[in-house]
Scaffold this motif. Structure first.
Motif, PDB file in Angstrom:
ATOM      1  N   LEU B 100      24.965  60.464  45.895  1.00 18.66           N
ATOM      2  CA  LEU B 100      24.786  59.226  45.144  1.00 18.66           C
ATOM      3  C   LEU B 100      24.506  59.486  43.665  1.00 18.66           C
ATOM      4  O   LEU B 100      24.997  58.767  42.792  1.00 18.66           O
ATOM      5  CB  LEU B 100      23.630  58.418  45.762  1.00 18.66           C
ATOM      6  CG  LEU B 100      23.393  57.054  45.131  1.00 18.66           C
ATOM      7  CD1 LEU B 100      24.594  56.152  45.316  1.00 18.66           C
ATOM      8  CD2 LEU B 100      22.149  56.404  45.717  1.00 18.66           C
ATOM      9  N   LEU B 101      23.738  60.523  43.382  1.00 22.35           N
ATOM     10  CA  LEU B 101      23.434  60.839  41.988  1.00 22.35           C
ATOM     11  C   LEU B 101      24.706  60.996  41.171  1.00 22.35           C
ATOM     12  O   LEU B 101      24.812  60.496  40.061  1.00 22.35           O
ATOM     13  CB  LEU B 101      22.621  62.143  41.916  1.00 22.35           C
ATOM     14  CG  LEU B 101      21.118  62.035  42.141  1.00 22.35           C
ATOM     15  CD1 LEU B 101      20.516  63.408  42.392  1.00 22.35           C
ATOM     16  CD2 LEU B 101      20.437  61.364  40.955  1.00 22.35           C
ATOM     17  N   PHE B 104      26.857  57.505  41.211  1.00 21.28           N
ATOM     18  CA  PHE B 104      26.267  56.477  40.359  1.00 21.28           C
ATOM     19  C   PHE B 104      26.476  56.820  38.885  1.00 21.28           C
ATOM     20  O   PHE B 104      26.891  55.991  38.086  1.00 21.28           O
ATOM     21  CB  PHE B 104      24.769  56.346  40.668  1.00 21.28           C
ATOM     22  CG  PHE B 104      24.215  54.988  40.360  1.00 21.28           C
ATOM     23  CD1 PHE B 104      23.935  54.087  41.365  1.00 21.28           C
ATOM     24  CD2 PHE B 104      23.961  54.602  39.047  1.00 21.28           C
ATOM     25  CE1 PHE B 104      23.426  52.825  41.094  1.00 21.28           C
ATOM     26  CE2 PHE B 104      23.465  53.342  38.760  1.00 21.28           C
ATOM     27  CZ  PHE B 104      23.197  52.446  39.787  1.00 21.28           C
ATOM     28  N   THR B 105      26.205  58.060  38.558  1.00 27.72           N
ATOM     29  CA  THR B 105      26.351  58.480  37.170  1.00 27.72           C
ATOM     30  C   THR B 105      27.795  58.353  36.703  1.00 27.72           C
ATOM     31  O   THR B 105      28.072  57.860  35.607  1.00 27.72           O
ATOM     32  CB  THR B 105      25.879  59.936  37.008  1.00 27.72           C
ATOM     33  OG1 THR B 105      24.540  60.024  37.473  1.00 27.72           O
ATOM     34  CG2 THR B 105      25.955  60.366  35.562  1.00 27.72           C
ATOM     35  N   VAL B 108      28.450  54.840  35.894  1.00 24.75           N
ATOM     36  CA  VAL B 108      27.784  54.391  34.669  1.00 24.75           C
ATOM     37  C   VAL B 108      28.499  54.927  33.430  1.00 24.75           C
ATOM     38  O   VAL B 108      28.692  54.212  32.440  1.00 24.75           O
ATOM     39  CB  VAL B 108      26.304  54.818  34.669  1.00 24.75           C
ATOM     40  CG1 VAL B 108      25.708  54.709  33.281  1.00 24.75           C
ATOM     41  CG2 VAL B 108      25.515  53.950  35.643  1.00 24.75           C
ATOM     42  N   PRO B 239      27.810  51.466  42.094  1.00 24.62           N
ATOM     43  CA  PRO B 239      27.956  51.594  43.545  1.00 24.62           C
ATOM     44  C   PRO B 239      26.645  51.228  44.220  1.00 24.62           C
ATOM     45  O   PRO B 239      25.936  52.082  44.740  1.00 24.62           O
ATOM     46  CB  PRO B 239      28.304  53.071  43.735  1.00 24.62           C
ATOM     47  CG  PRO B 239      27.706  53.760  42.555  1.00 24.62           C
ATOM     48  CD  PRO B 239      27.685  52.763  41.439  1.00 24.62           C
ATOM     49  N   SER B 240      26.337  49.951  44.188  1.00 25.43           N
ATOM     50  CA  SER B 240      25.041  49.491  44.685  1.00 25.43           C
ATOM     51  C   SER B 240      25.142  47.990  44.918  1.00 25.43           C
ATOM     52  O   SER B 240      26.087  47.344  44.470  1.00 25.43           O
ATOM     53  CB  SER B 240      23.977  49.799  43.632  1.00 25.43           C
ATOM     54  OG  SER B 240      22.826  49.006  43.819  1.00 25.43           O
ATOM     55  N   ALA B 241      24.194  47.438  45.583  1.00 26.06           N
ATOM     56  CA  ALA B 241      24.183  45.988  45.753  1.00 26.06           C
ATOM     57  C   ALA B 241      23.802  45.300  44.445  1.00 26.06           C
ATOM     58  O   ALA B 241      23.942  44.100  44.295  1.00 26.06           O
ATOM     59  CB  ALA B 241      23.207  45.610  46.847  1.00 26.06           C
ATOM     60  N   TRP B 242      23.316  46.085  43.498  1.00 26.44           N
ATOM     61  CA  TRP B 242      22.880  45.552  42.219  1.00 26.44           C
ATOM     62  C   TRP B 242      23.841  45.939  41.106  1.00 26.44           C
ATOM     63  O   TRP B 242      24.598  46.880  41.240  1.00 26.44           O
ATOM     64  CB  TRP B 242      21.500  46.101  41.858  1.00 26.44           C
ATOM     65  CG  TRP B 242      20.485  45.828  42.886  1.00 26.44           C
ATOM     66  CD1 TRP B 242      20.169  46.607  43.961  1.00 26.44           C
ATOM     67  CD2 TRP B 242      19.655  44.675  42.973  1.00 26.44           C
ATOM     68  NE1 TRP B 242      19.189  46.013  44.686  1.00 26.44           N
ATOM     69  CE2 TRP B 242      18.850  44.823  44.111  1.00 26.44           C
ATOM     70  CE3 TRP B 242      19.503  43.529  42.182  1.00 26.44           C
ATOM     71  CZ2 TRP B 242      17.911  43.879  44.479  1.00 26.44           C
ATOM     72  CZ3 TRP B 242      18.562  42.595  42.552  1.00 26.44           C
ATOM     73  CH2 TRP B 242      17.786  42.758  43.694  1.00 26.44           C
ATOM     74  N   ASP B 243      23.728  45.231  40.023  1.00 25.99           N
ATOM     75  CA  ASP B 243      24.483  45.643  38.852  1.00 25.99           C
ATOM     76  C   ASP B 243      23.656  46.636  38.053  1.00 25.99           C
ATOM     77  O   ASP B 243      22.439  46.676  38.152  1.00 25.99           O
ATOM     78  CB  ASP B 243      24.804  44.417  37.991  1.00 25.99           C
ATOM     79  CG  ASP B 243      25.760  43.480  38.700  1.00 25.99           C
ATOM     80  OD1 ASP B 243      26.717  43.981  39.310  1.00 25.99           O
ATOM     81  OD2 ASP B 243      25.533  42.252  38.656  1.00 25.99           O
ATOM     82  N   SER B 244      24.333  47.421  37.256  1.00 26.93           N
ATOM     83  CA  SER B 244      23.638  48.418  36.442  1.00 26.93           C
ATOM     84  C   SER B 244      23.402  47.893  35.033  1.00 26.93           C
ATOM     85  O   SER B 244      24.317  47.478  34.340  1.00 26.93           O
ATOM     86  CB  SER B 244      24.462  49.696  36.375  1.00 26.93           C
ATOM     87  OG  SER B 244      23.941  50.528  35.361  1.00 26.93           O
TER      88      SER B 244
END
Lengths: 288, 288
Positions: B100-101, B104-105, B108, B239-244
């Motif tokens: 995930l690290l 996600f990065t 972003v 890649p999450s239920a949330w926005d970044s």
DNA sequence: CCGGCTCTGAAACAAATAGTTCAGAGTTGG
DNA sequence: CCAACTCTGAACTATTTGTTTCAGAGCCGG
């Protein structure tokens, strides 16, 4: 003109070199450029010539002396290994590379790269599991600069799972919060430079009470680390009078995503409940 | 055991290092391993520490002295450059690309790239000038998710210049704040998806009162844009239920840096005054 | 507030490196 | 065969580098 100037220089100069010099030149080219990075003595030995020969040759190539030659080799090597990453196009395409938008972004990307390189993924997963564990209460706190990040993390975690509290930073307020902290609970502390005494005291007390302290700090590491079970260092350098919290936020969001993955069933239920509550209170526009 | 032993050594040793040593360690890891290939003097200078510190640290790492350390770096580098060059690097080097690290990065960074590519630097400079203009009062507001970002921006701007207010998001509170808003003042609105009605209403009223509205929103653009003099779209995919919100924060920080540059004389004075106040209240630890 | 503790860098010191000189070995042309 | 020439490395010097010492500064526990 390119990164290989010195190598070219050596090759082109070869015909004009003397016997010992040619021998040296061959050695240099053999495993270029590593053999040139040691001391002049070792290079001379390796090539089977004397040190004066080395000096004479590099001067013949146009360098002021051996150190200058060596510096040239190092620079080329650096350009080579950082290669496609280093000579970087502007981020904001329409702005010159020197525009603050590009400089700032460049710096932040560097922060991200360095921070990620240092994070131990096992540790990260460990902490994600800790935060996902519904049996532990969670407390989040931050200082002057990091308070907003603490709030941000808190807000997300609060949706994901029950039992999350935001602890006020002012020291006369948090003893109240501390009443609820018990063995096995988790305290997440944000503390970046201009490290704050209240954070240190709280972490100390919390760890004495048997809480697991997770510290999110900068590259110089807050003294809270002494009391923390887990510490993550985020690089916060920026071309500004302020430090950049972008990486810290990236870390938080990734952590949230990781926790969320581990508790998805529970979280999904909480989220749809939240939706219903939003509907009931009409906070958002009807349509997206 | 592989070519990266020394790097690992540095990372693993980091927790046991002292402040100056950690600083040095960070410098070494920064553009590893090039910074370690020069003389001990230059490395010390680059890291901002003394040469004894360098010696002490490398000895702590287990080397007999600096030359031994340097030789290790050279050997590794040699092994590395002779090896395969091109493989796509993960951000978190120790984790697999699917961790995930890294995902996600990766995401972003993509957001940053796309956001920056479409920002008009002229517009950016324009807004920076607007926020730097001491003759205009500044109001900052955000919604459920973006409130922390609004607070973050507010906190920085408050130090940089006078006349900055954070407007509460709850609609029954902000009419009070609106009393102070006058012709030529500036309202900065954060609004990302699940766009909020209060933001829209506030922007509408504000623009009617002659305020310049600056909107910071996501790639789908909040309806507030209709009332905004200037709109910036930040990509917030994750890649999450949330926005970044990472890119939004990056944008804020860059904006702060830009404003700061334009008001540096005034800001410097304010900052040192702030320092004195901190000293008086002893919020921070004595040393860095 | 104060002694003991650790950490840090200025300065003295030691060691190596880089640069210079010079005598001799090798080469060349007569 | 021999001068005149170039090239080379041993030995020396100067410089820089690496190491050690030491006193002061900050932190910690009482």
């Amino acid at each position: 003109m390119t990164s290989q100037t010195t190598r070219e220089l050596l090759k082109r100069a070869e015909p004009d070199l003397t016997r010992a010099e040619r021998q040296l030149c061959a050695t240099l080219l053999h495993n270029y450029p590593m053999s040139g990075l040691g001391s002049i003595t070792r290079l001379a030995e390796k090539a089977g010539v004397s040190t004066p020969t080395v000096v004479r040759m590099v001067q013949k190539l146009g360098f002021s002396g051996f150190p200058a030659f060596q510096a040239a080799l190092r620079d080329e090597l650096e350009a080579q290994i950082s290669g496609p990453i280093a000579k970087h196009e502007s981020w904001a395409g329409q702005a010159p590379e020197e525009h603050l938008l590009n400089r700032f972004t460049e710096s932040v990307i560097g922060n991200i790269r360095q921070t990620l390189a240092q994070i131990d993924p096992a540790r990260f997963d460990e902490v994600a599991a800790l935060l996902a564990d519904g049996g532990r209460r969670l407390f989040v706190t931050g200082g002057r600069i990091t308070r907003t990040l603490a709030e941000y993390l808190f807000m997300h975690l609060q949706v994901i799972r029950p039992g999350v509290s935001l602890v006020p930073a002012t020291s006369n307020a948090w003893p109240h919060a501390m009443l609820d902290m018990g063995e096995g609970d988790v305290l997440v502390v944000f503390d970046v430079r201009r490290y704050e005494n209240t954070a240190l005291k709280m972490a100390k007390l919390a760890s004495k009470r048997g809480l697991k302290v997770v510290l999110i700090t900068d590259q110089w590491q807050s003294p809270v680390a002494k009391h923390a079970a887990c510490t993550f260092n985020c690089r916060i350098e920026a071309p500004s009078a302020w430090d950049s919290m972008v990486v810290v936020m990236l870390f938080c969001e990734t952590l949230v995503a990781a926790v969320e993955n581990r508790t998805w069933e529970r979280t999904k239920a909480r989220m749809s409940e939240l939706e219903e509550l939003f509907d009931a209170t009409r906070i958002f526009r009807k349509f997206v």
